[in-house]
Design a protein around this motif. Structure first.
Motif, PDB file in Angstrom:
ATOM      1  N   PHE A  79      -1.169   8.509 -18.892  1.00 31.82           N
ATOM      2  CA  PHE A  79      -0.147   7.589 -18.403  1.00 31.82           C
ATOM      3  C   PHE A  79      -0.069   7.738 -16.892  1.00 31.82           C
ATOM      4  N   VAL A  80      -1.105   7.281 -16.233  1.00 30.91           N
ATOM      5  CA  VAL A  80      -1.193   7.407 -14.786  1.00 30.91           C
ATOM      6  C   VAL A  80      -1.632   6.058 -14.221  1.00 30.91           C
ATOM      7  N   ASN A  81      -1.329   5.866 -12.967  1.00 31.89           N
ATOM      8  CA  ASN A  81      -1.806   4.670 -12.288  1.00 31.89           C
ATOM      9  C   ASN A  81      -3.193   4.951 -11.731  1.00 31.89           C
ATOM     10  N   GLU A  82      -4.109   4.052 -12.009  1.00 31.71           N
ATOM     11  CA  GLU A  82      -5.492   4.243 -11.618  1.00 31.71           C
ATOM     12  C   GLU A  82      -5.883   3.262 -10.527  1.00 31.71           C
ATOM     13  N   ASP A  83      -7.044   3.486  -9.941  1.00 29.88           N
ATOM     14  CA  ASP A  83      -7.556   2.576  -8.920  1.00 29.88           C
ATOM     15  C   ASP A  83      -7.647   1.164  -9.493  1.00 29.88           C
TER      16      ASP A  83
ATOM     17  N   GLN B 224       0.824  -1.211   0.000  1.00 26.27           N
ATOM     18  CA  GLN B 224       0.000   0.000   0.000  1.00 26.27           C
ATOM     19  C   GLN B 224       0.859   1.262   0.000  1.00 26.27           C
ATOM     20  N   THR B 225       2.070   1.190   0.527  1.00 24.79           N
ATOM     21  CA  THR B 225       2.927   2.379   0.542  1.00 24.79           C
ATOM     22  C   THR B 225       3.293   2.836  -0.871  1.00 24.79           C
ATOM     23  N   ILE B 226       3.365   1.895  -1.816  1.00 22.75           N
ATOM     24  CA  ILE B 226       3.630   2.251  -3.212  1.00 22.75           C
ATOM     25  C   ILE B 226       2.444   3.020  -3.785  1.00 22.75           C
ATOM     26  N   ILE B 227       1.237   2.542  -3.493  1.00 21.69           N
ATOM     27  CA  ILE B 227       0.026   3.194  -3.990  1.00 21.69           C
ATOM     28  C   ILE B 227      -0.153   4.564  -3.336  1.00 21.69           C
ATOM     29  N   ASP B 228       0.112   4.637  -2.038  1.00 22.92           N
ATOM     30  CA  ASP B 228      -0.076   5.890  -1.309  1.00 22.92           C
ATOM     31  C   ASP B 228       0.914   6.967  -1.738  1.00 22.92           C
ATOM     32  N   ALA B 229       2.053   6.571  -2.301  1.00 23.03           N
ATOM     33  CA  ALA B 229       3.044   7.556  -2.745  1.00 23.03           C
ATOM     34  C   ALA B 229       2.502   8.438  -3.859  1.00 23.03           C
ATOM     35  N   ARG B 230       1.605   7.886  -4.676  1.00 21.81           N
ATOM     36  CA  ARG B 230       0.912   8.644  -5.722  1.00 21.81           C
ATOM     37  C   ARG B 230       1.865   9.380  -6.667  1.00 21.81           C
ATOM     38  N   HIS B 231       2.987   8.767  -6.997  1.00 22.13           N
ATOM     39  CA  HIS B 231       3.886   9.354  -7.987  1.00 22.13           C
ATOM     40  C   HIS B 231       3.359   9.075  -9.391  1.00 22.13           C
TER      41      HIS B 231
ATOM     42  N   PHE C 206      12.506 -14.140   1.170  1.00 23.37           N
ATOM     43  CA  PHE C 206      12.117 -12.904   0.508  1.00 23.37           C
ATOM     44  C   PHE C 206      12.976 -12.707  -0.733  1.00 23.37           C
ATOM     45  N   VAL C 207      12.478 -11.850  -1.608  1.00 21.05           N
ATOM     46  CA  VAL C 207      13.145 -11.505  -2.863  1.00 21.05           C
ATOM     47  C   VAL C 207      13.535 -10.045  -2.772  1.00 21.05           C
ATOM     48  N   PHE C 208      14.723  -9.694  -3.293  1.00 19.25           N
ATOM     49  CA  PHE C 208      15.128  -8.299  -3.207  1.00 19.25           C
ATOM     50  C   PHE C 208      15.862  -7.859  -4.472  1.00 19.25           C
ATOM     51  N   THR C 209      15.862  -6.548  -4.686  1.00 19.35           N
ATOM     52  CA  THR C 209      16.628  -5.955  -5.767  1.00 19.35           C
ATOM     53  C   THR C 209      17.853  -5.270  -5.173  1.00 19.35           C
ATOM     54  N   THR C 210      18.833  -5.022  -6.013  1.00 18.11           N
ATOM     55  CA  THR C 210      20.048  -4.379  -5.519  1.00 18.11           C
ATOM     56  C   THR C 210      20.168  -2.927  -5.937  1.00 18.11           C
ATOM     57  N   HIS C 211      19.297  -2.457  -6.855  1.00 21.48           N
ATOM     58  CA  HIS C 211      19.453  -1.068  -7.300  1.00 21.48           C
ATOM     59  C   HIS C 211      18.146  -0.330  -7.554  1.00 21.48           C
ATOM     60  N   ILE C 212      17.000  -0.980  -7.369  1.00 24.26           N
ATOM     61  CA  ILE C 212      15.721  -0.288  -7.590  1.00 24.26           C
ATOM     62  C   ILE C 212      15.165   0.160  -6.247  1.00 24.26           C
ATOM     63  N   THR C 213      14.897   1.442  -6.114  1.00 22.06           N
ATOM     64  CA  THR C 213      14.436   1.997  -4.851  1.00 22.06           C
ATOM     65  C   THR C 213      12.917   2.024  -4.765  1.00 22.06           C
ATOM     66  N   HIS C 214      12.436   2.314  -3.564  1.00 23.65           N
ATOM     67  CA  HIS C 214      10.997   2.429  -3.332  1.00 23.65           C
ATOM     68  C   HIS C 214      10.395   3.497  -4.237  1.00 23.65           C
ATOM     69  N   GLN C 215      11.068   4.632  -4.387  1.00 22.35           N
ATOM     70  CA  GLN C 215      10.537   5.700  -5.230  1.00 22.35           C
ATOM     71  C   GLN C 215      10.435   5.261  -6.684  1.00 22.35           C
ATOM     72  N   THR C 216      11.454   4.528  -7.170  1.00 20.82           N
ATOM     73  CA  THR C 216      11.398   4.049  -8.553  1.00 20.82           C
ATOM     74  C   THR C 216      10.217   3.115  -8.753  1.00 20.82           C
ATOM     75  N   PHE C 217      10.002   2.205  -7.814  1.00 17.37           N
ATOM     76  CA  PHE C 217       8.835   1.326  -7.918  1.00 17.37           C
ATOM     77  C   PHE C 217       7.548   2.145  -7.909  1.00 17.37           C
ATOM     78  N   ALA C 218       7.506   3.175  -7.071  1.00 18.95           N
ATOM     79  CA  ALA C 218       6.301   4.002  -6.981  1.00 18.95           C
ATOM     80  C   ALA C 218       6.070   4.801  -8.253  1.00 18.95           C
ATOM     81  N   GLU C 219       7.124   5.054  -9.030  1.00 19.37           N
ATOM     82  CA  GLU C 219       7.013   5.829 -10.264  1.00 19.37           C
ATOM     83  C   GLU C 219       6.891   4.951 -11.506  1.00 19.37           C
ATOM     84  N   THR C 220       6.686   3.674 -11.317  1.00 21.29           N
ATOM     85  CA  THR C 220       6.587   2.739 -12.443  1.00 21.29           C
ATOM     86  C   THR C 220       5.125   2.453 -12.749  1.00 21.29           C
ATOM     87  N   LYS C 221       4.830   2.341 -14.041  1.00 20.07           N
ATOM     88  CA  LYS C 221       3.456   2.070 -14.462  1.00 20.07           C
ATOM     89  C   LYS C 221       3.002   0.715 -13.954  1.00 20.07           C
ATOM     90  N   ARG C 222       1.822   0.693 -13.336  1.00 21.08           N
ATOM     91  CA  ARG C 222       1.300  -0.541 -12.769  1.00 21.08           C
ATOM     92  C   ARG C 222       0.191  -1.111 -13.659  1.00 21.08           C
TER      93      ARG C 222
END
Length: 215
Positions: A87-91, A66-73, A111-127
Motif C-alpha cells: 500500500f504505497v505510492n509508486e512511480d 511535485q511537492t506531494i510526490i516529494d513528501a514521500r509519505h 482555483f479550487v480549495f478545501t477547508t480542512h484537508i492539509t498538504h500532509q493529508t494529501f501527501a499521505e493519501t493513496k494515489r
C-alpha cells in the motif's frame, strides 16, 4: 485500479463521455489550481469523474503537485483489498481524487480549495495513475484518509440516505435538477430506481453545494 479493466465500472472521466459536457451556468474547472486548507497549491484539476447512473460529477481528478510526490509519505490506512500486496505510492501514480463536497470554488481567481484537508493529508493519501479505473475499495481508502479524525465510514452519523421516494419514477434530468453539473445531450431514458450501489454517494462528501458555490 487498472486502466484496462472495465469490470463493474461505475465512474467515468468526463473526457470519456463524448455526449457529456459541463452544464450551462457551471464553470469548467479543469486546469484550475487546487489548494489545501492553508491555500497551499497541491495540484490542478485534470478531469472530472462522473457517475453515469446519477448523471453527476462526484470527484475531481487532480494532477498532484511535485511537492506531494516529494513528501514521500506512506499512504494512510491499510488496503481494503487483500490482494493488494503493498500500500504505497509508486512511480507514475501522480493523481488524486477529491469528492466534490469537500471543495469550494474561487471563481474570480480560478482555483479550487478545501477547508480542512492539509498538504500532509494529501501527501499521505493513496494515489493513482492518470486515467486509472477506480474501484470502491480505492474510494473508501481515500475517504478514510480525508476523514481520519472522524468516525469510521460505515458508522459515521453523517451518512444519510435520502428517502426512496425521491428517486422513484423520476427521469435522471428531473431527479438532479439542483445538482446537475454535467448534462448528457442524448440521455433521455427513464430510470425508475437507483442502484443500491449508488447510495454510497448520499454522503455529505458528495454534496455539490460547495462545488457550485459562486464566490
Amino acid at each position: 485500479m487498472s486502466k484496462n479493466n472495465p469490470k463493474e465500472k461505475h465512474l467515468y472521466y468526463l473526457t470519456e463521455l463524448k455526449d457529456y459536457k459541463v452544464a450551462g451556468g457551471y464553470p469548467d474547472i479543469r486546469g484550475w489550481e487546487v489548494r489545501d486548507a492553508d491555500k497551499r497549491v497541491i495540484g490542478k484539476v485534470d478531469n472530472l469523474l462522473v457517475n453515469r447512473n446519477l448523471d453527476r460529477v462526484v470527484y475531481l481528478d487532480v494532477d498532484v503537485d511535485q511537492t506531494i510526490i516529494d513528501a514521500r509519505h506512506d499512504p494512510y490506512g491499510t488496503p481494503a483489498d487483500p490482494e493488494i500486496k503493498e500500500f504505497v505510492n509508486e512511480d507514475g501514480q501522480n493523481h488524486l481524487i477529491i469528492p466534490v463536497g469537500l471543495v469550494e470554488l474561487k471563481e474570480d481567481e480560478k482555483f479550487v480549495f478545501t477547508t480542512h484537508i492539509t498538504h500532509q493529508t494529501f501527501a499521505e493519501t493513496k494515489r493513482i495513475e492518470k486515467g486509472a479505473h477506480l474501484n470502491r475499495d480505492y474510494e473508501k481508502a481515500v475517504l478514510s484518509s480525508y476523514n481520519r479524525d472522524k468516525e469510521p465510514l460505515e458508522d459515521s452519523p453523517h451518512v444519510q440516505h435520502r428517502k426512496e421516494e425521491e428517486y422513484a419514477d423520476n427521469s435522471i434530468s428531473n431527479r438532479w435538477d439542483d445538482e446537475h453539473v454535467v448534462e448528457d445531450e442524448n440521455y433521455d431514458r427513464e430510470i425508475s430506481k437507483r442502484r443500491p450501489d449508488d447510495l454510497f454517494y448520499d454522503r455529505e462528501e458528495f454534496d455539490g453545494a460547495n462545488y457550485r458555490k459562486n464566490s
